[in-house]
Design an enzyme around this catalytic site. Structure first.
Site, PDB file in Angstrom:
ATOM      1  N   SER A   1     -14.452 -14.699 -48.679  1.00 19.47           N
ATOM      2  CA  SER A   1     -14.196 -15.036 -50.094  1.00 19.47           C
ATOM      3  C   SER A   1     -13.638 -16.304 -50.044  1.00 19.47           C
ATOM      4  O   SER A   1     -14.272 -17.135 -51.276  1.00 19.47           O
ATOM      5  CB  SER A   1     -13.337 -13.970 -50.825  1.00 19.47           C
TER       6      SER A   1
ATOM      7  N   ASP B   1     -13.482  -3.329 -51.838  1.00 23.39           N
ATOM      8  CA  ASP B   1     -14.040  -3.590 -50.543  1.00 23.39           C
ATOM      9  C   ASP B   1     -13.502  -2.947 -49.401  1.00 23.39           C
ATOM     10  O   ASP B   1     -14.216  -2.728 -48.506  1.00 23.39           O
ATOM     11  CB  ASP B   1     -14.088  -5.110 -50.319  1.00 23.39           C
TER      12      ASP B   1
END
Length: 415
Positions: free
Chosen positions: A11, A296
């Protein structure tokens, strides 16, 4: 005390690549993640005309505040959601015609809330086949800016793409969000924008992004907290101990909050200044947990849930159904293959405790999803005979996962 050196955050690397490309000057990214997703992002930038240099431990990006150097480009986003969602927003700030396509898996994932918002801002954007999905074409002429409303209830990446675009517009953006999932990922974005010279202001449900562009910098990428969840979970289910350096009190990633779930289940957790340690205690209690903001790591918890002494119920994770696969259903099906009792609903999954002798090894269906494979590798520490139909799909975020996890397993067993 086994220490695990993990690769950089996916990310953070993706956001850093966008910010570096948009900044005025040359940015150096230290210890970026090198995986299929981030290599795909970097390749996309190159196709758009940005210059990237590489060393073994860093990337240098020559930023272009005015947008892509190429007047025309075809970009293949592979399986990368950040690539597929961030790069069209970056391209919109330039001048040219840019075509984007992606893998069949990524083509299935939704884009419409983002592309609708870009159209509302005046971007000439057309979906070539199915509305709201790749492939798409952006005929860019810069973005004026202004007010826009966004539904980010499926993915926070829609909001991140607009936030990152904001400083490249002529007048800035006021983004009003009607729904938002995975808030910690938005906080990562805002913190990283600040490191590149832009301060985002929040007024209730509205994010105010000033114009003026970004400044280049040197940026160190911290280890991936989502990936760390598998190693922390390994300690919790085996009674071992694992330390991940580089993730501590100042970490940007909300997924480090997974260790607090393990703490509630009975593990001992120490979050220090620059490292986090989890030690299993032989106790793994059942828990009910809302994982909306750390979804996640939902598959990680699901994979270890059968070893708890009571039911594990994971709630508010509807968005996991539109990830690389329907993760909620994939977890349920694979747990049942092992012999666990599982119930699911639109946004929840509940796993009943199982006697270890009742669980049997089986081939895990990955559905092409790296997180399914890495999560059930943790279950394999307690259930012999687990294998995978596509073990190589971990290359998306951690090409060396099986080697690193195997080494950890050997150290835990020897301890």
């Amino acid at each position: 005390m086994p220490e695990v050196a993990l690769p950089g955050s996916k990310s953070i690397t993706a956001r850093a690549l966008f910010l570096a490309a948009a900044a005025d000057g040359v940015t150096t990214l230290r210890r970026p993640l090198r995986s299929d997703d981030t290599e795909g992002f970097a390749e996309g930038l190159t196709r758009l005309g940005y210059r990237l240099g590489r060393t073994p431990d860093s990337w240098q990006v020559d930023g272009r505040p005015q947008g892509p150097a190429a007047a025309e480009a075809d970009v293949f986003c592979r399986d990368g959601a950040t690539t597929a969602r961030f790069l069209p927003a970056l391209a919109a700030a330039g001048h040219g015609t840019y075509r984007f396509d992606a893998s069949p898996q990524m083509r299935r994932r939704p884009l419409l809330p983002l592309t609708r918002a870009l159209r509302d801002l005046g971007v000439d954007l057309r979906h070539e086949q199915q509305e709201g999905h790749h492939p798409l074409t952006v005929r860019a002429a810069g973005v004026e800016g202004g007010k826009v409303t966004l539904d980010a209830g499926q993915s926070s990446q829609y909001l991140t793409a607009l936030l990152l675009l904001g400083p490249l517009t002529r007048t800035g953006l006021r983004i009003t969000v009607t729904d938002l999932v995975s808030v910690p990922y938005v906080e990562i974005t805002i913190a990283m924008m600040r490191a590149f010279g832009v301060r985002v202001r929040r007024e209730g449900d509205t994010f105010v992004v000033p114009p003026g562009g970004y400044r280049a910098t040197t940026y160190a990428v911290e280890p991936d907290a989502s990936t760390a969840s598998y190693f922390f979970a390994a300690a919790a289910v085996t009674g071992g101990e694992v330390t991940v350096p580089g993730l501590g009190e100042g970490a940007l990633q909300g997924d480090l909050g997974f260790v607090e779930v393990l703490r509630r289940m009975g593990a001992r957790v120490t979050v220090g200044r620059d490292a986090t340690t989890v030690r299993g205690t032989g106790v793994l209690r059942g828990v009910t947990v809302n994982m909306r903001d750390i979804s996640d790591t939902m598959p990680t918890l699901a994979a270890i849930a059968p070893f708890a002494s009571g039911p594990v119920r994971i709630e508010d994770v509807a968005n996991t159904r539109v990830k690389e696969c329907d993760r909620l259903e994939a977890c349920a099906r694979n747990l049942r293959r092992l012999g666990a009792k599982v119930a699911t609903g639109p946004d929840w999954i509940e796993i009943r405790p199982a006697a270890e002798a009742a669980l049997t090894g089986s081939e895990i269906r990955s559905y092409g999803d790296h997180r399914i494979v890495m999560s059930f590798a943790v279950a394999g520490l307690r259930v012999p005979g687990i294998s995978f139909d596509d073990p190589g799909c971990v290359r998306k975020t951690f090409p060396g996962f099986h080697e690193e996890f195997g080494a950890l397993r050997a150290r835990l067993e020897s301890a």
